[in-house]
Scaffold this active site. Sequence first.
Site, mmCIF file in Angstrom:
data_model
loop_
_atom_site.group_PDB
_atom_site.id
_atom_site.type_symbol
_atom_site.label_atom_id
_atom_site.label_comp_id
_atom_site.label_asym_id
_atom_site.label_seq_id
_atom_site.Cartn_x
_atom_site.Cartn_y
_atom_site.Cartn_z
ATOM 1 N N LYS A 1 -29.290 -24.355 -31.817
ATOM 2 C CA LYS A 1 -30.732 -24.106 -31.648
ATOM 3 C C LYS A 1 -31.567 -25.194 -32.279
ATOM 4 O O LYS A 1 -32.657 -25.495 -31.805
ATOM 5 C CB LYS A 1 -31.104 -22.734 -32.215
ATOM 6 C CG LYS A 1 -30.582 -21.596 -31.349
ATOM 7 C CD LYS A 1 -31.504 -20.396 -31.343
ATOM 8 C CE LYS A 1 -31.013 -19.375 -30.341
ATOM 9 N NZ LYS A 1 -31.616 -18.063 -30.488
ATOM 10 N N LYS B 1 -22.881 -19.019 -19.020
ATOM 11 C CA LYS B 1 -23.137 -17.583 -18.869
ATOM 12 C C LYS B 1 -24.562 -17.293 -18.408
ATOM 13 O O LYS B 1 -25.468 -18.101 -18.637
ATOM 14 C CB LYS B 1 -22.830 -16.845 -20.174
ATOM 15 C CG LYS B 1 -23.866 -16.962 -21.242
ATOM 16 C CD LYS B 1 -23.683 -15.855 -22.295
ATOM 17 C CE LYS B 1 -24.941 -15.787 -23.137
ATOM 18 N NZ LYS B 1 -25.153 -14.592 -23.862
ATOM 19 N N LYS C 1 -30.673 -14.618 -20.546
ATOM 20 C CA LYS C 1 -32.026 -14.184 -20.243
ATOM 21 C C LYS C 1 -33.089 -15.202 -20.636
ATOM 22 O O LYS C 1 -34.220 -15.113 -20.191
ATOM 23 C CB LYS C 1 -32.308 -12.813 -20.861
ATOM 24 C CG LYS C 1 -32.285 -12.743 -22.368
ATOM 25 C CD LYS C 1 -32.596 -11.307 -22.774
ATOM 26 C CE LYS C 1 -32.022 -10.934 -24.106
ATOM 27 N NZ LYS C 1 -32.430 -11.770 -25.221
HETATM 28 P P1 ATP Z 1 -30.536 -15.313 -24.906
HETATM 29 O O1 ATP Z 1 -30.503 -16.094 -23.632
HETATM 30 O O2 ATP Z 1 -31.928 -14.983 -25.366
HETATM 31 O O3 ATP Z 1 -29.622 -15.834 -25.961
HETATM 32 P P2 ATP Z 1 -28.722 -13.359 -23.859
HETATM 33 O O4 ATP Z 1 -28.974 -13.077 -22.414
HETATM 34 O O5 ATP Z 1 -27.579 -14.233 -24.195
HETATM 35 O O6 ATP Z 1 -30.034 -13.874 -24.524
HETATM 36 P P3 ATP Z 1 -28.484 -11.540 -26.074
HETATM 37 O O7 ATP Z 1 -29.769 -10.984 -26.566
HETATM 38 O O8 ATP Z 1 -27.863 -12.664 -26.840
HETATM 39 O O9 ATP Z 1 -28.608 -11.963 -24.529
HETATM 40 O O10 ATP Z 1 -27.409 -10.398 -25.938
HETATM 41 C C1 ATP Z 1 -27.655 -9.057 -25.696
HETATM 42 C C2 ATP Z 1 -26.337 -8.423 -25.294
HETATM 43 O O11 ATP Z 1 -25.998 -8.749 -23.945
HETATM 44 C C3 ATP Z 1 -25.140 -8.886 -26.128
HETATM 45 O O12 ATP Z 1 -24.315 -7.784 -26.405
HETATM 46 C C4 ATP Z 1 -24.441 -9.886 -25.234
HETATM 47 O O13 ATP Z 1 -23.064 -9.969 -25.488
HETATM 48 C C5 ATP Z 1 -24.694 -9.306 -23.851
HETATM 49 N N1 ATP Z 1 -24.731 -10.375 -22.847
HETATM 50 C C6 ATP Z 1 -25.636 -11.362 -22.768
HETATM 51 N N2 ATP Z 1 -25.401 -12.160 -21.713
HETATM 52 C C7 ATP Z 1 -24.295 -11.683 -21.106
HETATM 53 C C8 ATP Z 1 -23.531 -12.073 -19.942
HETATM 54 N N3 ATP Z 1 -23.877 -13.108 -19.220
HETATM 55 N N4 ATP Z 1 -22.451 -11.342 -19.601
HETATM 56 C C9 ATP Z 1 -22.095 -10.279 -20.330
HETATM 57 N N5 ATP Z 1 -22.761 -9.852 -21.423
HETATM 58 C C10 ATP Z 1 -23.853 -10.531 -21.817
#
Ligand code: ATP
Length: 330
Positions: A112, A195, A198
Site C-alpha cells: 500500500k 483476484k 472491490k
Molecule cells: P479491497 O479491494 O478493498 O482490498 P477486497 O475486495 O479484497 O477489498 P476485503 O475487504 O479485503 O475485500 O475482504 C472482504 C472479504 O471478502 C474477505 O473475507 C476476503 O477474503 C473476501 N474476498 C475478497 N475478494 C475475494 C475474491 N475475489 N474471492 C473470494 N473472496 C474474496
Amino acid sequence: MKKTILSGSTVTGDLTLGNYIGAIHNWKQLQEKYDCLYFLADLHALTVFQDPKVLRDRTYSFFAQYLALGLDPQKNIIFVQSQVPEHTELSWVLTCLTPMGYLNRMTQFKEKSEKHVKNINAGLYTYPILMAADILLYQADLVPVGEDQRQHLELCRDIVGFFENRYGEGILKMPEAYIGKSGARIMSLQDPEKKMSKSDENEKNFVSIIDDAKKIEKKIKGAATDSGTEIKYDPETKPGLSNLMTIYSVLSGKTTEELEKEYEGKMYGHLKVDLADVVVQTLRPVREKYDDLMKNKDHLDQLMKSGSERARARSRVTLENVYKAVGLVR
Ligand code: ATP
Ligand code: LTN
C-alpha cells in the site's frame, strides 16, 4: 457454549461477487452455528484518503448490502467499527506492546505504501494493530479471512503472546484463522490472473452486488476468455473460462464436471449468456431488498445503533480487564 466468530470488511468500493462468494455466502451459514460478529471497518478505510461524503454514504450502503445478502441482525451482531470506541482504546494499549520490527514485515503495508506514495501515513503502518484490537476485544475464537489477511492474523497472535508475557494469561483469547469449506477465490473478469477486488479502478473487472441486470450481462459477456472453444474447467490453461465456471458452480450448486457435460459441444457465448442469467437471478432479490433498506435511513440508523450497543457491552468487559491488568486506575 457456541464459539465466537468475528470478521470485518473495509468500507471501500462496492461489495463484489467475490466478496459474496468468498466471504458473505459462508458467513450466512456460520450464523446458524456460531456466535457471530460482523462489522464495517470504517476506521481502517481512513488509512487511505476517503472523500467524507462518499465514506458516509458508503457506510449506509455497505450496511444495507450486508443485510440484503442475508446476514440477520438478530442472529449476529452487525455493527460499524467507529461506533464502538473500545476498538481505538484497546488499539493504543496494543500499539505500546508491538515492536516496530514486526510491523516492518507486513507485506500489505509495503504494497500500500508503494501504491499511495503521497500518503504513507502512520495509520497505514499501525493498521494491523487496530485489526488485532478488533479481534481481541470480543474474545473471538475464529476469524474468517482471506489469504491476504493471514499475516495480520499471525501478528495478532504474536500480540497476544507479548501481552501474556507481560501481564499474564486469561485476559485475551488466542484467535485462529477460519478457512471456509468452499474456499472459492473469484478472479477479475478482465484479468483472471488477479483476484476480483472491490477497490479495483476498472469497473469491468468485477460485478458489484448492486449492479443492475444490464450491467451484469454486459460485464459477464465481456469477460476475458481464451481463444479456444471447448468448455473445460482448467485454471492453468483457461483461467478466464474457469473463473466463470467457478462462479456458475457456486451460484447454481452444480459441479464444474456437471457444467462441462451440460455445455459439451456448445460455445463460450452460450455459457456466458446462461451465467449472466444465473447471476442476475441470484442478485435480483438482493438488489430489491437493498433498495428497500436504503429508502429508510432511520431504520438503518436504528439497526446500527442496536448493533453497536450490543458490541460495546461485550467489548467493554475485555477493555476494562486489559486496563486493570496494565495498571490504569479505573
Ligand atoms: P479491497 O479491494 O478493498 O482490498 P477486497 O475486495 O479484497 O477489498 P476485503 O475487504 O479485503 O475485500 O475482504 C472482504 C472479504 O471478502 C474477505 O473475507 C476476503 O477474503 C473476501 N474476498 C475478497 N475478494 C475475494 C475474491 N475475489 N474471492 C473470494 N473472496 C474474496
Ligand atoms: N483488514 C481486513 C478487514 C478487517 C478485519 C478485521 C478482518 C479489519 N479488521 C478483523 C477480520 C478481523 C481486510 O482488509 N479485509
